[in-house]
Scaffold this motif. Sequence first.
Motif, PDB file in Angstrom:
ATOM      1  N   SER A  62       0.807  -1.217   0.000  1.00  0.00           N
ATOM      2  CA  SER A  62       0.000   0.000   0.000  1.00  0.00           C
ATOM      3  C   SER A  62       0.841   1.268   0.000  1.00  0.00           C
ATOM      4  N   ASP A  63       0.194   2.370  -0.419  1.00  0.00           N
ATOM      5  CA  ASP A  63       0.843   3.675  -0.320  1.00  0.00           C
ATOM      6  C   ASP A  63       1.180   3.988   1.133  1.00  0.00           C
ATOM      7  N   GLU A  64       0.287   3.592   2.049  1.00  0.00           N
ATOM      8  CA  GLU A  64       0.511   3.865   3.471  1.00  0.00           C
ATOM      9  C   GLU A  64       1.797   3.199   3.957  1.00  0.00           C
ATOM     10  N   HIS A  65       2.023   1.962   3.509  1.00  0.00           N
ATOM     11  CA  HIS A  65       3.252   1.272   3.905  1.00  0.00           C
ATOM     12  C   HIS A  65       4.475   1.977   3.328  1.00  0.00           C
ATOM     13  N   LEU A  66       4.410   2.332   2.056  1.00  0.00           N
ATOM     14  CA  LEU A  66       5.556   2.985   1.424  1.00  0.00           C
ATOM     15  C   LEU A  66       5.833   4.351   2.060  1.00  0.00           C
ATOM     16  N   TRP A  67       4.787   5.039   2.487  1.00  0.00           N
ATOM     17  CA  TRP A  67       4.993   6.314   3.172  1.00  0.00           C
ATOM     18  C   TRP A  67       5.616   6.093   4.547  1.00  0.00           C
ATOM     19  N   GLN A  68       5.212   5.030   5.242  1.00  0.00           N
ATOM     20  CA  GLN A  68       5.821   4.702   6.534  1.00  0.00           C
ATOM     21  C   GLN A  68       7.328   4.476   6.376  1.00  0.00           C
ATOM     22  N   GLU A 101       8.903   7.885   5.777  1.00  0.00           N
ATOM     23  CA  GLU A 101       8.968   8.645   7.027  1.00  0.00           C
ATOM     24  C   GLU A 101      10.100   8.145   7.920  1.00  0.00           C
ATOM     25  N   GLN A 102      10.290   6.832   7.971  1.00  0.00           N
ATOM     26  CA  GLN A 102      11.372   6.276   8.779  1.00  0.00           C
ATOM     27  C   GLN A 102      12.726   6.710   8.240  1.00  0.00           C
ATOM     28  N   GLU A 103      12.847   6.707   6.921  1.00  0.00           N
ATOM     29  CA  GLU A 103      14.100   7.173   6.326  1.00  0.00           C
ATOM     30  C   GLU A 103      14.372   8.626   6.690  1.00  0.00           C
ATOM     31  N   ALA A 104      13.312   9.430   6.724  1.00  0.00           N
ATOM     32  CA  ALA A 104      13.483  10.835   7.109  1.00  0.00           C
ATOM     33  C   ALA A 104      13.965  10.943   8.549  1.00  0.00           C
ATOM     34  N   LYS A 105      13.364  10.152   9.437  1.00  0.00           N
ATOM     35  CA  LYS A 105      13.785  10.156  10.841  1.00  0.00           C
ATOM     36  C   LYS A 105      15.238   9.722  10.990  1.00  0.00           C
TER      37      LYS A 105
END
Length: 219
Positions: free
Chosen positions: A91-97, A100-104
């Motif tokens: 899902s898009d939600e998983h790919l965004w998660q 976001e983790q990469e950003a953190k």
Amino acid sequence: MSIVDAARARYTTKAFDPSKKIPESLAADLLETLRLSASSTNSQPWHFVVAKDDAGKARIAKGTQGTYAFNEGKVKNASHVLVFCAPKEVSDEHLWQVTEQEAKDGRYPSDEVKTDSFEKRKFFRNLHRDAGPVAESAWAAKQLYLALGSLLLAAAAEGVDACPIEGFDPEALDAELGLAEKGLTSLVLVALGYRDAEADFNVGLSKSRLPHDVVFTEL
């Protein structure tokens, strides 16, 4: 032990000694190796169920009854058993998660780069999604098998025996673990532990692979 020595030493263990357990610190290291596995675009389309006590292993063993009863002993006698689960869709939600983790973790110098990374990740996912749900599921499965290879080599390097298992009933196991409700399906099991040298017919057999000149073409 070198990587090549580990690759030469590892084999598919057919019988485990139930009295021998993987130390918790070592088991944690193996799980961390699994978490750090490579995947296409770092998509990480996976989830792993881990059983390390008799009750947990008995639940997983419900997928190895009937037709697959020959694998029940491997599941019940191993020290740890992992269920590799793939999502029914990435899902898009998983790919965004993931993004976001990469950003953190400090991978993006700007929000623009972060957004671009997310869009590129969706692009590669969509190459498979546009070909149909079977293609998308197959793409996710490929990533799980990358992780499987990492785990098998890491286990061998640490002197831990392993048996990857595709011989089980995924529908029965999915029902037992409630995986469908989470949008997951079981793909492969991995039993980890220490061999029962007397019961394991595979322990004394020579390793066999096709020769170098058959496997490789050097340009």
